[in-house]
Design a protein around this motif. Sequence first.
Motif, short mmCIF file in Angstrom:
data_model
loop_
_atom_site.label_atom_id
_atom_site.label_comp_id
_atom_site.label_asym_id
_atom_site.label_seq_id
_atom_site.Cartn_x
_atom_site.Cartn_y
_atom_site.Cartn_z
N LEU A 181 0.83 -1.21 0.00
CA LEU A 181 0.00 0.00 0.00
C LEU A 181 0.86 1.26 0.00
CD1 LEU A 181 -2.60 -1.08 2.71
CD2 LEU A 181 -2.98 -0.96 0.25
N GLU B 203 -11.25 -5.57 3.13
CA GLU B 203 -10.79 -4.18 3.10
C GLU B 203 -10.70 -3.61 4.51
OE1 GLU B 203 -12.86 -1.61 0.41
OE2 GLU B 203 -12.79 -3.09 -1.21
N ASN C 39 2.07 1.72 -4.17
CA ASN C 39 0.85 2.53 -4.10
C ASN C 39 -0.40 1.81 -4.60
OD1 ASN C 39 1.93 4.74 -2.87
ND2 ASN C 39 2.17 5.92 -4.72
N GLN C 40 -0.55 0.55 -4.22
CA GLN C 40 -1.77 -0.16 -4.62
C GLN C 40 -2.93 0.34 -3.78
OE1 GLN C 40 -1.12 -4.36 -4.18
NE2 GLN C 40 -0.33 -4.55 -6.27
N THR C 41 -4.12 0.28 -4.32
CA THR C 41 -5.30 0.68 -3.56
C THR C 41 -5.71 -0.46 -2.65
OG1 THR C 41 -6.83 -0.14 -5.22
CG2 THR C 41 -6.10 2.16 -5.44
N VAL C 42 -6.44 -0.12 -1.61
CA VAL C 42 -6.91 -1.13 -0.67
C VAL C 42 -7.84 -2.11 -1.37
CG1 VAL C 42 -8.25 -1.50 1.44
CG2 VAL C 42 -6.59 0.35 1.34
N TYR D 100 -7.46 -1.79 6.11
CA TYR D 100 -7.48 -0.43 6.67
C TYR D 100 -6.98 -0.43 8.12
CZ TYR D 100 -9.91 1.76 2.74
OH TYR D 100 -10.22 2.26 1.52
N LYS E 167 -3.23 -0.89 8.10
CA LYS E 167 -2.62 0.35 7.62
C LYS E 167 -2.57 1.37 8.77
CE LYS E 167 -3.39 3.50 3.74
NZ LYS E 167 -4.26 3.80 2.62
N LYS F 55 -4.18 8.00 1.85
CA LYS F 55 -4.71 7.60 0.55
C LYS F 55 -3.54 7.21 -0.33
CE LYS F 55 -8.57 10.79 0.82
NZ LYS F 55 -9.20 11.97 0.27
N SER F 56 -3.75 6.25 -1.18
CA SER F 56 -2.68 5.83 -2.07
C SER F 56 -2.64 6.77 -3.27
CB SER F 56 -2.89 4.39 -2.51
OG SER F 56 -4.16 4.23 -3.07
N THR F 57 -2.05 7.93 -3.04
CA THR F 57 -1.96 8.96 -4.06
C THR F 57 -0.51 9.33 -4.24
OG1 THR F 57 -2.24 10.65 -2.38
CG2 THR F 57 -4.22 9.91 -3.52
#
Length: 161
Positions: free
Chosen positions: A16, A35, A21-24, A39, A42, A55-57
């Motif tokens: 993550l 999920e 940067n993978q999304t949940v 979370y 994380k 956030k994975s940004t």
Amino acid sequence: MPSYSAEFKEQVVRKLMPPHNQTVAALSRETGISEASLYNWKKQFRAKGFVVPKKSTHADQWDAKAKLAAVIQTAAMNEAERSQYCREHGLYPEQIDAWRDAFESTDMGASANKAELSAERKKSRALEKELHRKEKALAEAAALLTLSKKAQAIWGTNEDD
């Protein structure tokens, strides 16, 4: 409910973090872990001091806590270690420098903000004092009106005489 080892949790949470940067949601589909669990993991790793963005940004869109954690973790590193850290987390050294400068300027701007805050407090006190004075005058006017109505009810008006 399956129990996962700490190493497995760390391995999954690292997916993550930058540079992956993978999304949940994508990681949940890939691993089969809910999920909600991802979370929670994380959040636990962020509490331990790991640089896990909310956030994975892109790194520029990280929240202030993640940016501060990155600045603190790289503060004591030499240039080579810092470059390695940046490659692992998908950052540029210039970003960390900019974040550090932003945090420092926020601290420097605090003295200017103190003067503004003091002026606003003074203005607030004056407004509260004026409001209190007007409330007292309004209460006095209401009391006089009530008394005049009672006096008219008891003694009548002068026109009756």
